[in-house]
Scaffold this active site. Structure first.
Site, PDB file in Angstrom:
ATOM      1  N   ASN A 229       0.889  -0.957  -0.305  1.00  0.00           N
ATOM      2  CA  ASN A 229       0.198  -0.085   0.045  1.00  0.00           C
ATOM      3  C   ASN A 229       0.864   1.094   0.189  1.00  0.00           C
ATOM      4  OD1 ASN A 229       0.732   0.591   2.811  1.00  0.00           O
ATOM      5  ND2 ASN A 229      -0.888  -0.659   4.017  1.00  0.00           N
ATOM      6  N   GLU A 232       3.536   1.223   3.558  1.00  0.00           N
ATOM      7  CA  GLU A 232       4.749   1.021   2.586  1.00  0.00           C
ATOM      8  C   GLU A 232       5.737   0.682   1.698  1.00  0.00           C
ATOM      9  OE1 GLU A 232       1.104  -2.746   4.543  1.00  0.00           O
ATOM     10  OE2 GLU A 232       1.899  -2.374   2.282  1.00  0.00           O
ATOM     11  N   ASP A 303      -7.489  -6.758   0.840  1.00  0.00           N
ATOM     12  CA  ASP A 303      -7.785  -7.594   0.975  1.00  0.00           C
ATOM     13  C   ASP A 303      -8.426  -8.088  -0.036  1.00  0.00           C
ATOM     14  OD1 ASP A 303      -5.724  -8.225   3.392  1.00  0.00           O
ATOM     15  OD2 ASP A 303      -7.696  -7.831   4.091  1.00  0.00           O
TER      16      ASP A 303
END
Length: 518
Positions: A229, A232, A303
């Site tokens: 993401n 990150e 997810d």
């Protein structure tokens, strides 16, 4: 991998172009066709349980200046790697999981919900000294007030040894392996080593996707896809991405480093409200744009995105098409409260909702007025878009990046006949509008019946008028109309090998996709 994208008979040729027979009703067809593949996928990683507790606030605590929440409802849902598995199962995959949870109530509930969804939990081991990771949100009136997390500080070594021993069998003969590493210690040491060893000699038919807080330790694996993401990616690059749409441009500028640091064939950076950016080792970058919900207490859309992306790629759907489908699945769940999944039927209904979405010029003008009030710039482009192909999607993605709102004006059926002859269009304007509107880069679709879009341009007055092809601004009749009110005409890339006319002729002749020259 199975072959939904490998043959024209399945509706998509090897280059990701939508075949004639599948343009009509595409929205209903694609998720169900993916489900029929029953791809075999294993999810390995950090499994957790999400809790959503809600209640009312009528008083303050006597001991401290804090509200008292009288809990009236307790909901639990699989989170982390478990949520990825749940989404895969809901989309039709044959899913198994490998990991470790505790023997506590949270572990029992997690296993129960996974099994109820049809997920194989044989390799989800229990350990009495492990606390199943839980993340419980406390809310009142739709507002999350607090989240408290519970987990084990150190994973028992024998739990890791058991999981490491099971890894080779877990990943063998799979269409895809998804590694969900959220830094909880389950995938450290022996487990990571065994995963890398077991997948090192994998066949090309096994897709490997790494969804990790830090994907660098998995670089030796050479994953097909990594999905960090924004936070990150920023940490990995040691750069500040900011909070606006410029984040995508920053990601693209550092694309080479992302590929180098992760060892991946492609990196997909998810940017929540700003969609995603694809950085492939070969080929062009690609964007998707989210359709976010307002004020929804949703969790786990990432997810869902990873699950849909994995399933589509495991079925050999082209990467850019897989991204658009995954973005649509994520858009579905952000409109749900809590931690939820996107299933095949719901994704089909969502895509079908784009049918009959073409707005009149007057309706569109009202929307544009509101966007301008928010300081957003409008890009307008037009065309027939009869049989959608990769040249179209590349061009529309480029057009979107010129501003904030992309409007696509479609030639009416009569207009197409005047331009292309009596055998066109292949697809009606309603079908063409539905397919174009379903692309994440497109915000609005309208239809015009005039010889040129000049009347529409004069009414909407877009900041930018984009045109694809081997034109110059001087060659376009629309240029004067645009420049009269201070707008700009921008010519985008021409893709000579992509021709709708040539594609239609190939299909009518019963020909398949052209074979690339050596």
């Amino acid at each position: 991998m199975s072959g939904i994208g490998s043959t024209g008979a399945d509706g998509l040729n090897r280059d990701g172009d939508l075949a004639l027979s599948e343009q009509r009703g595409l929205a209903a067809w694609l998720p169900r066709r993916l489900a029929e593949e029953r791809a075999s996928i294993v999810v390995v990683g950090d499994f957790m349980l999400d809790g959503w507790w809600s209640g009312s606030i009528d008083r303050m605590c006597r001991e401290a200046p804090a509200p008292v929440v009288d809990i009236q409802r307790r909901d639990f849902a699989p989170g982390g790697a478990a949520n990825t598995a749940m989404n895969l199962a809901a989309l039709g995959a044959s899913v198994s999981v490998a990991g470790v949870v505790g023997t506590d109530d949270a572990g029992v509930e997690l296993r129960r919900q996974l099994a109820a969804a049809g997920v194989d939990t044989i390799l989800l081991y229990e350990h009495p000294d492990l606390v199943t990771t839980t993340k419980i949100r406390i809310s009142s009136g739709g507002q999350v007030l607090l989240r408290f997390d519970d987990s084990t500080a150190t994973v028992p070594p024998d739990a890791l040894a058991t999981l490491a021993t099971a890894v080779p069998a877990a990943v063998k003969h799979r269409d895809a392996v998804v590694i969900c590493d959220y830094g909880m210690g389950i995938l450290d040491g022996k487990v990571r080593t065994r995963l890398i060893e077991s997948l090192a000699g994998r066949s090309q038919d096994t897709l490997v996707v790494v969804d990790a807080h830090d994907p660098r330790p998995w670089a030796r694996l050479g994953p097909d896809l990594v999905t960090p993401n924004a936070q990150e990616a920023a940490k990995l690059l040691d750069v500040r991405l900011g909070n606006g749409p410029e984040r995508a441009a920053t990601v693209v500028r550092h694309g080479g480093r992302l590929l180098q640091e992760t060892g991946a064939n492609a990196v997909v950076v998810t940017l929540d409200r700003d969609g995603t950016v694809l950085i492939p080792a070969t080929g062009n970058t690609h964007r998707t744009w989210a359709r976010p919900a307002t004020e929804k207490q949703a969790s786990g859309a990432g997810d869902t995105f990873v699950a849909a992306l994995t399933l589509a790629r495991a079925a050999s759907l082209p990467l850019t098409a897989s991204l658009d489908l995954a973005q649509a699945a994520a858009d579905v769940v952000v409109h749900h409260p809590g931690t939820s999944v996107c299933g095949t039927d719901e994704l089909s209904r969502y895509l079908e909702s784009f049918a009959d979405t073409a707005l009149s010029a007057d309706e569109l003008e009202r929307h544009i007025r509101a966007h301008r009030g928010d300081g957003q710039r409008v890009v307008l482009t037009n065309g027939c878009f009869d049989v959608l192909h990769r040249g179209h999607t590349r061009y529309l993605n480029q057009a979107k990046q010129l501003g904030d709102i992309l409007v696509v004006a479609l030639n009416s059926d009569d207009s197409v006949r005047r331009l292309k002859g009596p055998g066109r269009p292949i697809n009606s304007v309603a079908d063409r509008a539905a397919v174009i509107a379903a692309l994440s880069c497109v915000d609005y679709v309208t239809v015009f019946d005039t010889p040129t879009p000049i009347p529409l341009i004069e009414q909407l007055r877009p900041e930018i008028y984009a045109k694809g092809g081997d034109y110059t601004p001087e060659m376009l009749a629309e240029t004067e109309a645009v420049e009269t009110y201070g707008g700009r005409v921008i010519i985008l890339d021409y893709v000579p090998e992509r021709s709708t006319t040539a594609m239609v002729q190939r299909i009518r002749n019963g020909e398949g996709a052209p074979i690339p020259e050596a």
